[in-house]
Design a protein around this motif. Structure first.
Motif, PDB file in Angstrom:
ATOM      1  N   TYR A  45       0.856  -1.158   0.054  1.00  0.00           N
ATOM      2  CA  TYR A  45       0.012   0.073   0.037  1.00  0.00           C
ATOM      3  C   TYR A  45       0.806   1.404   0.070  1.00  0.00           C
ATOM      4  O   TYR A  45       1.875   1.415   0.574  1.00  0.00           O
ATOM      5  N   LEU A  46       0.413   2.427  -0.567  1.00  0.00           N
ATOM      6  CA  LEU A  46       1.032   3.462  -0.295  1.00  0.00           C
ATOM      7  C   LEU A  46      -0.254   4.657  -0.045  1.00  0.00           C
ATOM      8  O   LEU A  46      -1.131   4.773  -0.884  1.00  0.00           O
ATOM      9  N   PHE A  47      -0.186   4.888   1.104  1.00  0.00           N
ATOM     10  CA  PHE A  47      -1.319   6.049   1.475  1.00  0.00           C
ATOM     11  C   PHE A  47      -0.679   7.667   1.117  1.00  0.00           C
ATOM     12  O   PHE A  47       0.313   7.857   1.698  1.00  0.00           O
ATOM     13  N   GLU A  48      -1.397   8.388   0.668  1.00  0.00           N
ATOM     14  CA  GLU A  48      -1.039   9.744   0.390  1.00  0.00           C
ATOM     15  C   GLU A  48      -1.865  10.671   1.455  1.00  0.00           C
ATOM     16  O   GLU A  48      -3.274  10.574   1.403  1.00  0.00           O
ATOM     17  N   GLY A  49      -1.215  11.258   2.167  1.00  0.00           N
ATOM     18  CA  GLY A  49      -2.053  12.209   3.211  1.00  0.00           C
ATOM     19  C   GLY A  49      -2.414  13.628   2.653  1.00  0.00           C
ATOM     20  O   GLY A  49      -1.656  14.015   1.560  1.00  0.00           O
ATOM     21  N   GLU A  50      -3.489  14.270   3.036  1.00  0.00           N
ATOM     22  CA  GLU A  50      -3.754  15.653   2.516  1.00  0.00           C
ATOM     23  C   GLU A  50      -2.465  16.532   3.062  1.00  0.00           C
ATOM     24  O   GLU A  50      -1.585  16.141   4.212  1.00  0.00           O
ATOM     25  N   GLN A  51      -2.255  17.646   2.513  1.00  0.00           N
ATOM     26  CA  GLN A  51      -1.285  18.651   3.081  1.00  0.00           C
ATOM     27  C   GLN A  51      -1.394  19.183   4.343  1.00  0.00           C
ATOM     28  O   GLN A  51      -2.693  19.682   4.584  1.00  0.00           O
ATOM     29  N   CYS A  52      -0.613  18.826   5.138  1.00  0.00           N
ATOM     30  CA  CYS A  52      -0.874  19.405   6.756  1.00  0.00           C
ATOM     31  C   CYS A  52      -0.731  21.045   7.003  1.00  0.00           C
ATOM     32  O   CYS A  52      -0.338  21.576   5.830  1.00  0.00           O
ATOM     33  N   LYS A  53      -1.397  21.170   8.163  1.00  0.00           N
ATOM     34  CA  LYS A  53      -1.247  22.882   8.170  1.00  0.00           C
ATOM     35  C   LYS A  53       0.140  23.354   8.476  1.00  0.00           C
ATOM     36  O   LYS A  53       0.319  24.550   7.920  1.00  0.00           O
ATOM     37  N   CYS A  54       0.926  22.475   8.618  1.00  0.00           N
ATOM     38  CA  CYS A  54       2.594  22.977   8.567  1.00  0.00           C
ATOM     39  C   CYS A  54       3.153  22.892   7.334  1.00  0.00           C
ATOM     40  O   CYS A  54       4.269  23.435   7.074  1.00  0.00           O
ATOM     41  N   GLY A  55       2.603  22.458   6.170  1.00  0.00           N
ATOM     42  CA  GLY A  55       2.663  22.622   4.720  1.00  0.00           C
ATOM     43  C   GLY A  55       3.429  21.196   4.359  1.00  0.00           C
ATOM     44  O   GLY A  55       3.405  21.277   3.240  1.00  0.00           O
ATOM     45  N   GLU A  56       3.694  20.392   5.083  1.00  0.00           N
ATOM     46  CA  GLU A  56       4.133  19.140   4.703  1.00  0.00           C
ATOM     47  C   GLU A  56       3.231  18.175   4.220  1.00  0.00           C
ATOM     48  O   GLU A  56       2.016  18.187   4.469  1.00  0.00           O
ATOM     49  N   THR A  57       3.641  17.168   3.175  1.00  0.00           N
ATOM     50  CA  THR A  57       2.649  16.054   3.021  1.00  0.00           C
ATOM     51  C   THR A  57       3.356  14.744   3.322  1.00  0.00           C
ATOM     52  O   THR A  57       4.363  14.650   3.008  1.00  0.00           O
ATOM     53  N   VAL A  58       2.671  13.900   3.967  1.00  0.00           N
ATOM     54  CA  VAL A  58       3.414  12.546   4.485  1.00  0.00           C
ATOM     55  C   VAL A  58       2.665  11.442   3.541  1.00  0.00           C
ATOM     56  O   VAL A  58       1.653  11.219   3.093  1.00  0.00           O
ATOM     57  N   TYR A  59       3.391  10.506   3.142  1.00  0.00           N
ATOM     58  CA  TYR A  59       3.275   9.381   2.538  1.00  0.00           C
ATOM     59  C   TYR A  59       3.579   8.274   3.336  1.00  0.00           C
ATOM     60  O   TYR A  59       4.584   7.906   4.110  1.00  0.00           O
ATOM     61  N   ALA A  60       2.817   7.356   3.424  1.00  0.00           N
ATOM     62  CA  ALA A  60       3.068   6.154   4.237  1.00  0.00           C
ATOM     63  C   ALA A  60       2.734   4.735   3.471  1.00  0.00           C
ATOM     64  O   ALA A  60       1.991   4.548   2.537  1.00  0.00           O
TER      65      ALA A  60
END
Length: 420
Positions: free
Chosen positions: A385-400
């Protein structure tokens, strides 16, 4: 003699073979665009998708112009090229659908071209008042020209008087490095200038900017209505804009590139309208833009891996989120060698107990909201699996990343990623 006869025989047969080979080569060379493939698969007329593409070009230009007007100051030829590209198809609208004729009338009544030129002129006035008298591109060209002449002169001198070439070497090194350093400084100053004056341009020209944005919204509505009319699956049409000021769009991704937000959209279906089925040969275009975006831009680094994963058959019951930024390069290589497909189950089905007690966290500590789940297939040997997160309030985008089954066989080269 036999060799000559054999050669003649080969030559007599060659025209047919050559013709066949050329045909095969030409077939390999012809690569259809996404628009052509969609057109053929849906049985559309030859100009239907072309019209959509022309209108979306108009949308992208007007949207970018209203957001980054300063990028067009002192660049008359560049602006005129864009204007020609949007006015040429506009002339054809009077001979087409009633909706297109109304769009042309709106284009003329709102005086879109006059508004563009007026907005550019006002932006130039602001720039001049702040000491900017030319485009950044021109400044960079002048810089290259002025530094190249003395460098060439030094090269000629060192070639003629070889005995002093050793002493000129440090000077030549300086001239080689100086353009890059100065260029970087000019670009940085330009981005700072745009950021400092963007709000003033918007505040002083809000009425004109809203005229352009309202017309842009009309074009988008026109495109959406036409796609629905000819039954094109809206999820196939993807495009990028620089703002979130328009209705009836579905945001599928966003990126911050050098301080500029880029938003990736498809059209929303009207309420009560079921999504049109996608023909089998077009399923490749249903995949989200994430893989292509990742390869085109800088390597991603914010990777979390769901270690100690507990789950079966694609359903994850428990895990420990582990930041693997130290393995970002290896993970990017693995992803770039993988094929992607949208997960058939949604995120709430895949991780049913996602909450504060079992969640993926951003580097700032916030819980990541997952907006996209993909199944990655590495060389037909290993799926994950590759999970893509929404852009966080801090400006970062996390992939899991996660295994799909706790008993999955992990290739030796990826055990450090998934199992440690």
């Amino acid at each position: 003699m036999n060799d000559i006869e054999n050669d003649k025989t080969k030559k007599s047969e060659s025209p047919y073979k050559q013709e066949e080979e050329e045909k095969k080569k030409s077939e390999k060379r012809v690569r259809k665009t996404q628009g052509q493939i969609i057109q053929e698969a849906l049985g559309l007329g030859p100009t239907e998708i072309q019209d959509v593409e022309k209108k979306l070009f108009m949308v992208r230009f007007l949207d970018y112009f209203t957001e980054e007007t300063l990028d067009f100051i002192f660049k008359d030829s560049t602006l005129n090229r864009y204007i020609k590209q949007i006015t040429t198809p506009m002339e054809d609208f009077s001979e087409k659908r009633e909706e297109d004729r109304l769009l042309k009338q709106s284009f003329e009544s709102k005086k879109i071209l006059d508004t563009v030129h007026k907005l550019k002129g006002r932006a130039e006035e602001i720039a001049i008042s702040k000491g900017v008298k030319g485009s950044m591109d021109k400044r960079l060209r002048n810089l290259t020209f002025y530094l190249t002449i003395p460098m060439i002169a030094l090269l000629v001198v060192s070639f003629i008087w070889t005995q002093i070439s050793f002493f000129l070497l440090p000077v030549l090194c300086v001239f080689c490095m100086a353009p890059q350093l100065i260029r970087g400084r000019i670009v940085k100053n330009w981005f700072e200038f745009k950021e400092q004056n963007k709000n003033q341009i918007y505040t002083e020209n809000r009425a004109d900017i809203m005229v352009l944005k309202n017309f842009t919204g009309e074009v988008l509505d026109n495109v959406r209505a036409r796609l629905l009319e000819i039954k094109v699956p809206l999820q196939l049409i993807k495009f990028m804009l620089y703002s979130r000021d328009y209705d009836h769009l579905r945001l599928i991704n966003q990126k911050n590139i050098k301080g500029m937000m880029q938003y990736f959209y498809t059209f929303e279906y009207p309420e009560g309208v079921e999504p049109f089925p996608i023909p089998q040969e077009l399923l490749q275009f249903q995949e989200p833009l994430l893989p292509e975006i990742r390869k085109a831009e800088k390597l991603e680094k914010n990777f979390v891996v769901l270690t100690e994963m507990k789950g079966k058959n694609g359903i994850i019951n428990n895990f420990v989120p582990t930041l693997k930024d130290n393995l970002a390069e290896d993970i990017n290589k693995m992803l770039n060698k993988s094929e992607f497909s949208k997960a058939s189950n949604d995120f709430t089905t895949i991780i049913p107990d996602y909450s504060k007690t079992i969640a993926i966290y951003c580097i700032c500590g916030e819980i990541v909201k997952i907006e996209n789940v993909q199944i990655c297939n590495w060389k037909d040997q290993f799926k994950f699996y590759l999970f893509e997160g929404e852009q966080c309030k801090c400006g970062e985008t996390v992939y899991a990343l996660s295994l799909m089954d706790e008993d999955a066989e992990v290739p030796e080269e990826f055990k450090d990623i998934f199992l440690s």
